[in-house]
Design a protein around this motif. Structure first.
Motif: not given
Length: 110
Positions: A101-105
């Motif tokens: 989720g952090f990478i996608v954000f």
């Protein structure tokens, strides 16, 4: 008050059964004393048989109880191990999802 019989006393029912068998197998010319002795032998045989059967029943019961205890132990151990495995796996899954989720954000932000 009823009299207590000794531990290895033969019951009246066994005595009558033994006497019936002895009379049933009585030979011509056999005296009453001989028949009585045969009946006593039969009584002892019946008593010994019952004693052995009780012993076998006790042994079977002990074996069954041991098997039940062993089965309970094996049933308890895997369930506690499963709980430990599931609880150890959950934090890693959540950590991986948070990184994804952090990478996608960050990719969508740039």
């Amino acid at each position: 008050m009823a009299k207590k019989q000794p531990k290895n006393a033969i019951s009246d029912q066994t005595k009558t059964e033994a006497l019936k068998v002895a009379r049933g197998t009585q030979k011509p010319g056999q005296t009453k004393e001989q028949t009585k002795l045969i009946a006593q032998g039969i009584e002892k045989g019946i008593a010994e048989y019952k004693k052995r059967e009780k012993q076998k029943a006790r042994e079977r019961d002990k074996q069954r109880k041991q098997e039940l205890k062993a089965k309970e132990k094996t049933d308890i151990q895997p369930t506690s191990e499963k709980k430990a495995n599931n609880s150890g796996l959950l934090p890693w899954i959540l950590l991986g999802l948070s990184w994804v989720g952090f990478i996608v954000f960050e990719l969508l932000k740039a």
